[in-house]
Scaffold this motif. Structure first.
Motif, PDB file in Angstrom:
ATOM      1  N   ARG A 258      43.454  38.907  38.874  1.00 59.08           N
ATOM      2  CA  ARG A 258      44.657  38.064  38.922  1.00 59.08           C
ATOM      3  C   ARG A 258      44.284  36.589  38.887  1.00 59.08           C
ATOM      4  O   ARG A 258      44.974  35.766  38.261  1.00 59.08           O
ATOM      5  N   ASN A 259      43.171  36.243  39.557  1.00 61.52           N
ATOM      6  CA  ASN A 259      42.738  34.847  39.577  1.00 61.52           C
ATOM      7  C   ASN A 259      42.327  34.368  38.195  1.00 61.52           C
ATOM      8  O   ASN A 259      42.537  33.199  37.841  1.00 61.52           O
ATOM      9  N   LEU A 260      41.703  35.240  37.409  1.00 61.45           N
ATOM     10  CA  LEU A 260      41.324  34.850  36.047  1.00 61.45           C
ATOM     11  C   LEU A 260      42.556  34.484  35.232  1.00 61.45           C
ATOM     12  O   LEU A 260      42.527  33.556  34.410  1.00 61.45           O
ATOM     13  N   LYS A 261      43.659  35.214  35.456  1.00 64.54           N
ATOM     14  CA  LYS A 261      44.894  34.935  34.710  1.00 64.54           C
ATOM     15  C   LYS A 261      45.445  33.549  35.049  1.00 64.54           C
ATOM     16  O   LYS A 261      46.189  32.954  34.258  1.00 64.54           O
ATOM     17  N   LYS A 262      45.079  33.038  36.233  1.00 63.06           N
ATOM     18  CA  LYS A 262      45.534  31.692  36.596  1.00 63.06           C
ATOM     19  C   LYS A 262      44.978  30.643  35.640  1.00 63.06           C
ATOM     20  O   LYS A 262      45.600  29.600  35.420  1.00 63.06           O
ATOM     21  N   LEU A 263      43.774  30.914  35.104  1.00 65.47           N
ATOM     22  CA  LEU A 263      43.194  29.973  34.143  1.00 65.47           C
ATOM     23  C   LEU A 263      44.117  29.804  32.946  1.00 65.47           C
ATOM     24  O   LEU A 263      44.270  28.689  32.410  1.00 65.47           O
ATOM     25  N   ILE A 316      35.997  30.629  45.812  1.00 66.71           N
ATOM     26  CA  ILE A 316      37.057  31.045  46.740  1.00 66.71           C
ATOM     27  C   ILE A 316      38.335  30.246  46.519  1.00 66.71           C
ATOM     28  O   ILE A 316      39.445  30.686  46.846  1.00 66.71           O
ATOM     29  N   ALA A 317      38.181  29.046  45.900  1.00 61.57           N
ATOM     30  CA  ALA A 317      39.347  28.208  45.615  1.00 61.57           C
ATOM     31  C   ALA A 317      40.283  28.865  44.616  1.00 61.57           C
ATOM     32  O   ALA A 317      41.465  28.498  44.530  1.00 61.57           O
ATOM     33  N   LEU A 318      39.783  29.838  43.853  1.00 63.88           N
ATOM     34  CA  LEU A 318      40.644  30.532  42.886  1.00 63.88           C
ATOM     35  C   LEU A 318      41.772  31.292  43.568  1.00 63.88           C
ATOM     36  O   LEU A 318      42.744  31.691  42.916  1.00 63.88           O
ATOM     37  N   ASN A 319      41.648  31.509  44.874  1.00 63.04           N
ATOM     38  CA  ASN A 319      42.718  32.190  45.614  1.00 63.04           C
ATOM     39  C   ASN A 319      43.912  31.263  45.869  1.00 63.04           C
ATOM     40  O   ASN A 319      44.966  31.723  46.308  1.00 63.04           O
ATOM     41  N   LYS A 320      43.738  29.976  45.601  1.00 64.90           N
ATOM     42  CA  LYS A 320      44.838  29.031  45.794  1.00 64.90           C
ATOM     43  C   LYS A 320      45.912  29.242  44.729  1.00 64.90           C
ATOM     44  O   LYS A 320      45.681  29.890  43.696  1.00 64.90           O
ATOM     45  N   SER A 321      47.052  28.635  44.948  1.00 65.68           N
ATOM     46  CA  SER A 321      48.153  28.762  43.990  1.00 65.68           C
ATOM     47  C   SER A 321      47.862  27.943  42.733  1.00 65.68           C
ATOM     48  O   SER A 321      47.022  27.039  42.742  1.00 65.68           O
ATOM     49  N   VAL A 322      48.565  28.267  41.663  1.00 64.66           N
ATOM     50  CA  VAL A 322      48.409  27.534  40.406  1.00 64.66           C
ATOM     51  C   VAL A 322      48.739  26.062  40.608  1.00 64.66           C
ATOM     52  O   VAL A 322      48.063  25.178  40.065  1.00 64.66           O
ATOM     53  N   GLU A 323      49.744  25.793  41.397  1.00 66.02           N
ATOM     54  CA  GLU A 323      50.140  24.405  41.660  1.00 66.02           C
ATOM     55  C   GLU A 323      49.011  23.629  42.332  1.00 66.02           C
ATOM     56  O   GLU A 323      48.696  22.492  41.961  1.00 66.02           O
ATOM     57  N   HIS A 327      45.704  20.352  40.452  1.00 71.45           N
ATOM     58  CA  HIS A 327      45.253  19.015  40.850  1.00 71.45           C
ATOM     59  C   HIS A 327      43.740  18.863  40.741  1.00 71.45           C
ATOM     60  O   HIS A 327      43.212  17.762  40.940  1.00 71.45           O
ATOM     61  N   SER A 328      43.029  19.950  40.435  1.00 70.22           N
ATOM     62  CA  SER A 328      41.564  19.904  40.352  1.00 70.22           C
ATOM     63  C   SER A 328      41.057  19.948  38.917  1.00 70.22           C
ATOM     64  O   SER A 328      39.852  19.998  38.691  1.00 70.22           O
ATOM     65  N   LEU A 329      41.946  19.944  37.949  1.00 70.57           N
ATOM     66  CA  LEU A 329      41.540  20.055  36.550  1.00 70.57           C
ATOM     67  C   LEU A 329      41.090  18.719  35.984  1.00 70.57           C
ATOM     68  O   LEU A 329      41.509  17.649  36.433  1.00 70.57           O
TER      69      LEU A 329
END
Length: 516
Positions: A258-263, A316-323, A327-329
């Protein structure tokens, strides 16, 4: 129990044995680099056991690659590293000065001057010389100042293309950035076989995309930087062997998917990693046209993050929300992979502006040396902008030597002999430059001393082509003041440390634990 040198024998030779042994060691170190100093200095070939060869004129490279075991000699290697780390140039001068200070100090001790008095006198002489150097330093007012080009040209071993490239890079970076205490301009230099000299308004990552099927070029780059691996959280084998542990493993794997899909949701099309990328992530990125750069050097990850405005994260930061992750991009106009050079260029970043100086080299054998030369030139330019410049070619050191010979009369007590040691040592680099140019040092030093006294000038030196006296400032032979200052200070500290050594005792070997 180790014996003390003074307890072995009453003779002066025995009492001086440690000092003379250390002196011989530092002289051997100096002799390894003395032939490289000055405009007529030659290169050194370093050969390893497997036949690998490095040909260089760079003092710190020679010293670091040498096989050195003597403890006093190791102090000299540390001196060279300190000089390189702090100002990036002048390692050979610092090494010759330190060796000369030890040699001259030991000579005074052999005359009967107490070591403590010699050391105190050396400190007095160094402090006086440093004060005169600071007083004589002249500022660099602008990048267009011809002195700045001369500094780059001399530090760059008279390779004009490198000097011009470094000045161009400095202009692009800007004076304010160059003066920042934590900014190292020389780190922006890279060299490559077959590359063309250029100043790139961007950063270079020396890594290939993870897969050949990944895109070679991206526009409108959205960058994600991980100081970690792109893989699920790890579990130990013992935990996996239990039912609960295996269920936890499946849960982590699903979360990771699921985290990969956030990318994709974030619009990420480039990922920069500290470590590896697992097969699931690799396949995911291939399917969606995401470029993955793995095992990227820390310095390059930090540069690309600053340049694009990205914030480096742990996995572990990938567990954060997309929003939150948005801010880290980091963002850039283009990312392009150069297959010939095996490097990725990131151009048009939206973060802190920077530049990369690319130095071309015709063959792989000279890539390293061209890069070292360019880094020296870049470091010298930054040092000159920070601390100004002074006459070069050994002229100012000779002037300081003359000054200390006169100033010595004002020093009361036996410390004056230490001041004499500093005065004599300051002539060593200039004498070696003269020798390397094929002239007689005794003759030429006296000739220049007379010319300096007549003109009442510290900038009169020697034209190493003709052997005639010349004004170094008028000839454009100048050095960064910080390079000379640091070399003198460090040489003084190391020489005093070596002169203080009274006894060398071999430490006992660590106890080997018993298997019983």
């Amino acid at each position: 129990m180790a014996s003390h040198p003074t307890e072995r024998d009453g003779s002066g030779d025995e009492r001086l044995s440690t000092l003379l042994h250390n002196m011989n060691a530092v002289q051997a170190i100096a002799s390894a680099v003395e032939g490289t100093i000055g405009p007529k200095g030659l290169d050194t070939m370093l050969v390893d056991e497997e036949g690998g060869v490095i040909i260089t004129n760079d003092g710190v490279t020679i010293l670091e690659e040498m096989e050195v075991r003597h403890p006093a000699a190791r102090l000299m290697i540390g001196l060279a590293r300190s000089q390189q780390r702090e100002v990036g140039d002048g390692t050979t001068t610092a090494t010759l000065l330190a060796a000369a200070l030890v040699t001259e100090g030991a000579a005074q001790v052999q005359r009967g001057v107490p070591v403590a008095k010699v050391i105190a006198g050396i400190e007095l002489g160094i402090n006086e010389a440093v004060a005169k150097l600071k007083e004589a330093a002249l500022p660099i007012e602008a990048f267009e100042d011809e002195r700045l080009f001369h500094i780059a040209y001399i530090a760059g071993r008279e390779q004009e293309d490198i000097a011009r490239l470094v000045i161009e890079g400095a202009k692009l970076i800007g004076r304010d950035k160059m003066l920042e205490p934590d900014f190292a301009f020389s780190e922006l230099v890279t060299a490559g076989e077959g590359a063309e000299n250029e100043v790139l308004n961007g950063v270079i990552i020396h890594q290939r995309p993870l897969s050949r099927e990944m895109p070679k070029r991206l526009d409108n780059v959205c960058l994600f930087v991980l100081n970690d691996a792109l893989a699920p959280e790890e579990m130990d084998d013992e935990a996996l062997g239990t039912e609960i542990g295996f269920q936890r493993y499946l849960q982590l794997k699903e979360e990771y998917r699921r985290n990969l899909k956030k990318l994709l949701e974030l619009g990420v099309n480039a990922v920069v990693l500290d470590r590896s990328c697992d097969s699931m992530a690799e396949e995911f990125c291939l399917d969606h046209g995401i470029v993955v750069l793995h095992r990227v050097f820390r310095s390059e990850r930090e540069r690309v993050a600053r340049y694009t405005g990205a914030r480096s994260l742990k996995r572990i930061a990938l567990n954060k929300s997309v929003e939150e992750l948005s801010h880290s991009l980091g963002y850039a106009e283009h990312l392009e992979y150069d297959e010939t050079l095996g490097q990725v260029r990131v151009i048009g970043g939206r973060g802190i502006p920077t530049a990369t100086m690319v130095i071309g080299a015709s063959t792989g054998e000279v890539v390293g040396e061209r890069e070292r030369i360019a880094k020296d030139a870049a470091a010298a330019v930054q040092a000159a902008l920070r601390g100004g410049y002074l006459p070069g070619g050994g002229s100012l050191e000779l002037f300081l030597s003359r000054h200390l010979e006169e100033w010595r009369t004002s020093v009361q007590g036996m410390e004056g002999f230490g001041v004499e040691a500093v005065a004599a040592a300051l002539r060593k680099p200039f004498a070696q430059m003269i020798r390397n140019a094929g002239f007689n040092p005794l003759e030429k030093i006296e000739q220049v001393k007379a010319a300096q006294a007549k003109a009442d000038s510290s900038s009169i030196g020697l034209d190493f082509d003709t052997g005639h006296c010349a004004d170094m400032l008028e000839s454009g032979v100048v050095d960064p003041a910080l390079v000379k200052l640091h070399a003198l200070k460090t040489a003084g500290e190391v020489s005093r440390a070596i002169l203080r050594i009274h006894t060398v005792i071999r430490k006992k070997s660590p106890a080997i634990p018993s298997n019983e």
